[in-house]
Design a protein around this motif. Structure first.
Motif, PDB file in Angstrom:
ATOM      1  N   ARG A  38       0.824  -1.219   0.000  1.00 50.36           N
ATOM      2  CA  ARG A  38       0.000   0.000   0.000  1.00 50.36           C
ATOM      3  C   ARG A  38       0.854   1.262   0.000  1.00 50.36           C
ATOM      4  NH1 ARG A  38      -4.073  -1.354   4.997  1.00 50.36           N
ATOM      5  NH2 ARG A  38      -5.150  -3.096   4.008  1.00 50.36           N
ATOM      6  N   LYS A  77      -0.098   5.112   0.628  1.00 56.29           N
ATOM      7  CA  LYS A  77      -1.269   5.871   1.042  1.00 56.29           C
ATOM      8  C   LYS A  77      -0.874   7.281   1.433  1.00 56.29           C
ATOM      9  CE  LYS A  77      -0.570   3.234   5.249  1.00 56.29           C
ATOM     10  NZ  LYS A  77       0.675   2.615   4.765  1.00 56.29           N
ATOM     11  N   ASP A 127      -4.406   6.367  -2.667  1.00 51.52           N
ATOM     12  CA  ASP A 127      -4.552   5.149  -1.865  1.00 51.52           C
ATOM     13  C   ASP A 127      -4.345   3.973  -2.811  1.00 51.52           C
ATOM     14  OD1 ASP A 127      -5.310   3.115  -0.127  1.00 51.52           O
ATOM     15  OD2 ASP A 127      -6.929   4.295   0.774  1.00 51.52           O
ATOM     16  N   ARG A 150      -3.125   0.210  -3.769  1.00 49.44           N
ATOM     17  CA  ARG A 150      -3.018  -1.116  -3.168  1.00 49.44           C
ATOM     18  C   ARG A 150      -2.803  -2.136  -4.270  1.00 49.44           C
ATOM     19  NH1 ARG A 150      -8.545  -0.884   0.446  1.00 49.44           N
ATOM     20  NH2 ARG A 150      -8.501   1.373   0.743  1.00 49.44           N
ATOM     21  N   ALA A 194       1.012  -4.164   3.598  1.00 54.54           N
ATOM     22  CA  ALA A 194      -0.190  -4.196   4.431  1.00 54.54           C
ATOM     23  C   ALA A 194      -0.128  -5.412   5.346  1.00 54.54           C
ATOM     24  CB  ALA A 194      -1.423  -4.274   3.529  1.00 54.54           C
ATOM     25  N   ASP A 240      -2.872   3.812   8.723  1.00 53.28           N
ATOM     26  CA  ASP A 240      -3.778   3.904   7.591  1.00 53.28           C
ATOM     27  C   ASP A 240      -4.530   5.238   7.628  1.00 53.28           C
ATOM     28  OD1 ASP A 240      -5.293   3.110   5.383  1.00 53.28           O
ATOM     29  OD2 ASP A 240      -5.391   1.063   6.140  1.00 53.28           O
TER      30      ASP A 240
END
Lengths: 386, 386
Positions: free
Chosen positions: A268, A270, A275, A277, A302, B6
């Protein structure tokens, strides 16, 4: 007869000596005794005539679904040039040169021959002899450019020296290959320590061995890192051939290797505005089961999501992969000086940076990405004129 | 306690009621009776503390290879918020919120729950109800943008109306998602008939159902085609859901389907200045064996190169795939008018154009590509604020 299907040229290896019609195919015996079978549909599909192909674009207009599945040749004979001439049962004529036909034969011997001629990656360890190239030569000489690009393809790590020490200098250098691949970090990205970092790359922390953008379905195939200033203490560069690590893991723990090729993990990227992934295995194999790609950046990973029974052996494999990258045996380390640039295969070679102390001086690298498609296209075009 | 890993927020589903230490893991029983096992290494790896993660980038600094493989928790207890607090045998403390921990649990029930919540593609046929969106709303309203993008992701074909009839108008529209993916045809490409065409797309020929750039390792995930002028006779657009074709082929001829997923073929884009080649299967499956991508453009295909024994069944499969795309049952057809734009998933939806007659009027489309990564990133960011 015109071979309008390509820009490549093919050499005369042998000529068609005998032709035999089989139920669904044509058996060709060449003057050097090789026997190649060509299916009727394959021959019709590859008809080089100007009705089947548009000469300006060299693209096919005909589609194989336009003729019946059981298409037959009325006649099949060697042509005067030593190629093959067919008249189909609908009266269409397909006339092949011996050069093109031999270059595309798919009997076992011909397939093996072509497989053996393919470029091979050369795995390396800490004692790598670094391939070094000069900016001026690359910019002005196509042969120097080709030499650099084939090393980039086959070794995966190169250095370019004499790059002007101005920001933006890598753009014209990249354009010697093709256009640059943009990312959310920009067309060019500036690697220096900043307060509002949206990646650990933009801090003064050490960065463990990693590939860039493992968070994208297609990791960039080529990365440039150009040193504009490197006056701070620390910040040395290290590289590891990910293929060498993968080979070593396979030797040592076949099960751990299997897990890293089969169990996908998520990476990921972010930030407030993006964002990204991507779920993919750490080691990717190609259709032949060869190690084709490494995907790894611990700081972008992640939480693992896999069945309970897989978690423990997977952690063993993942930790072991990282432990191997830390062994000095595998690591090629070198400090990059102003005016020098790393160019490397980001899907194979993992790179790292030691922590540096911004209080001791400025450190400013500039980087960009290209894709492997553009690298290979450029190599193919340069090879046309060699 | 801070969950700094996150930008997403997690809802409270249940709280930790009982905790049991096992030899290599922690068993958590939730208030709703779900039982989740978490391995010690997984818990340590995902420690949310500000020592293990850099709060500015929300990226990990800690690496799991930094601790011993047999790491043990001294204590493991519910915390006051209903989460889990661990003190490791090296005295490090990891404190998890119940929201985050439950959202990342990997017991079977939790894995299945998350799998079921994933976005599903919806295959369609000729009777598709075309999802239509308005340019002005997309440009000004994030909710309208999100509705468009989720349809683009799940249906794969959408139309945008009211796009200004000036060249370049698709750029700000694309930028509502992200940056544009450049190719050798440019950032924006102009689809009209030209004398020096380097692709059949730039002629007035009919173009059979195809995906764009199958000659690249990563086909562009999103394609825009904006109509500036469409005054010539002919030139209607058709679309087919490649996933529907692949499903139909699998139903009809399992062996043919297998061949198209297993035997890679080469696609080529060639011009005086570029030479792109990609070897990949026509139908790609994901890790779960689901149909994930279609790759097809007959006019860009290289001669098939495969063992003699495979050639005949492969031609059967390839022809059958094309025959299916020609069935009206699958084809959604519509003429695009000036100011309208197609936006579609180029890795799933195949598009075609009828031949047109340049003598009867002008036809000028403008197009561009984006990648699926950028589409999904934008959707994830928009969903954060919903």
């Amino acid at each position: 007869m015109s071979t309008i299907s390509d820009y490549r040229t093919y050499t005369l290896v042998s000529t068609v000596e005998r032709v035999r019609k089989l139920s669904d195919s044509i058996e060709v015996t060449w003057a050097d005794n090789r026997v190649s079978r060509f299916h009727n549909l394959w021959l019709r599909d590859n008809c080089p005539c100007s009705e089947c192909n548009y000469s300006v674009t060299k693209e096919q207009v005909f589609q194989i679904a336009d003729v019946p599945r059981n298409l037959q040749a009325e006649t099949a004979r060697p042509n005067p040039a030593g190629g093959l001439k067919l008249v189909w049962d609908d009266a269409h004529v397909s006339d092949f040169s011996p050069e093109w036909l031999r270059a595309h034969a798919y009997d076992d011997a011909s397939l093996q021959e072509r497989q053996a001629r393919k470029a091979k990656t050369r795995p390396w360890l800490a004692n790598l002899t670094l391939p070094i190239f000069q900016y001026d030569e690359i910019m002005s000489d196509d042969e120097a450019l080709l030499a650099w690009l084939t090393h980039l393809r086959d070794v995966g790590l190169t250095q370019v020296q004499g790059v002007p020490q101005q920001a933006g200098s890598i753009k014209p250098l990249a354009n010697r290959i093709s256009f640059i691949r943009e990312s959310n970090f920009g067309v060019l990205f500036d690697v220096r320590s900043k307060a509002d970092a949206d990646s650990n790359a933009y801090t003064s922390f050490n960065l463990p061995l990693h590939t860039d953008l493992p968070t994208r379905e297609l990791q960039p195939g080529v990365q440039f890192l150009h040193c504009l200033l490197n006056d701070a203490n620390g910040g040395n560069s290290s590289f590891v051939d990910g293929f060498s690590i993968a080979h070593a893991l396979r030797e040592e723990h076949a099960e751990a290797f299997e897990l890293l090729t089969n169990v996908p993990v998520e990476f990921r990227n972010k930030s407030r505005t993006s964002d990204y992934r991507c779920v993919a295995p750490v080691i990717a194999l190609n259709a032949m089961g060869e190690i084709a790609e490494v995907r790894m950046a611990n700081f972008l990973r992640a939480p693992f999501e896999m069945p309970e029974a897989v978690m423990k052996p997977f952690y063993f494999a993942y930790r072991r992969f990282i432990e191997l990258t830390r062994e000095s045996h595998f690591q090629f380390s070198k400090r990059l000086e102003a005016g020098q640039m790393w160019a490397f295969d980001n899907r194979r070679v993992m790179h790292a940076r030691d922590a540096f102390d911004p209080a001791t001086g400025d450190r400013h690298f500039q980087g960009c990405y290209l894709d492997r498609d553009e690298l290979l296209s450029r190599i193919y075009v340069l090879e046309r004129s060699v």
